[in-house]
Design a protein around this motif. Sequence first.
Motif: not given
Length: 237
Positions: A79-86, A108-111, A121-131
Amino acid sequence: MDFWGNAFCNNHDGHPECSSCSRLVCDNLTNGGMQYPDGVVICNKCSLNGVSTQERADRIAIEMRSALASVGLSLNSTQTPVKLCGRDELNDASHHDFHDNHPILGVTRTTTTHRKGQILARNFDCILIQINLPEEHFRTVMIHELTHAWFFYNYYENLPLKVEEGMCVLMEYIWLKNLNTKDAEFRKKQLEQSADPIYGDGFREARESLKYMPLTTLLEFIRDKKKFPGRWSSFFF
């Protein structure tokens, strides 16, 4: 004269440059633009083809996963969800401070949780990209961040920053070489000439490494050695 053939005089030196296309942001060239408090600028010319909806971002992410898989870096069913952000969210999520010559446009936000030196534990959160990045630039940032995801899912632990970022920029470059557009030519030139000690120097070392071994072997080498190969080290690998 800028890369795009626009002539300008010294009176325009005070105008900011677009962080995507590097045009001077003014009414005549770009119809203005948006400048963020941290200095990142997106001109209105770039915003015309800007990726501004989640649906479009998700579609492009799927396509860029396929592009990455075509050169041997398959993410399979991960899973590599992407999120548009500022800007604020990108800056808060940044892993390091090496962005003086490379404005942060994706993260790329992971913990990873450790205890006594062991990974719990390893967790892939999401990919943030400039809107609002123009689509071709968005795709370039996307393939960079997906390469980070590939490293994460394949347990490339403790890679030096210069090595990991250099490889991610190399994947941008490989993808751009397959395009025949003015934008791609511009972005390749930006990568080649970057003075950034992490992204620029790292990319040039990664590209040089391809003279010594193919990409799949290079990935095995850096996983094992945590560095780029030289001529002799590649010979004996």
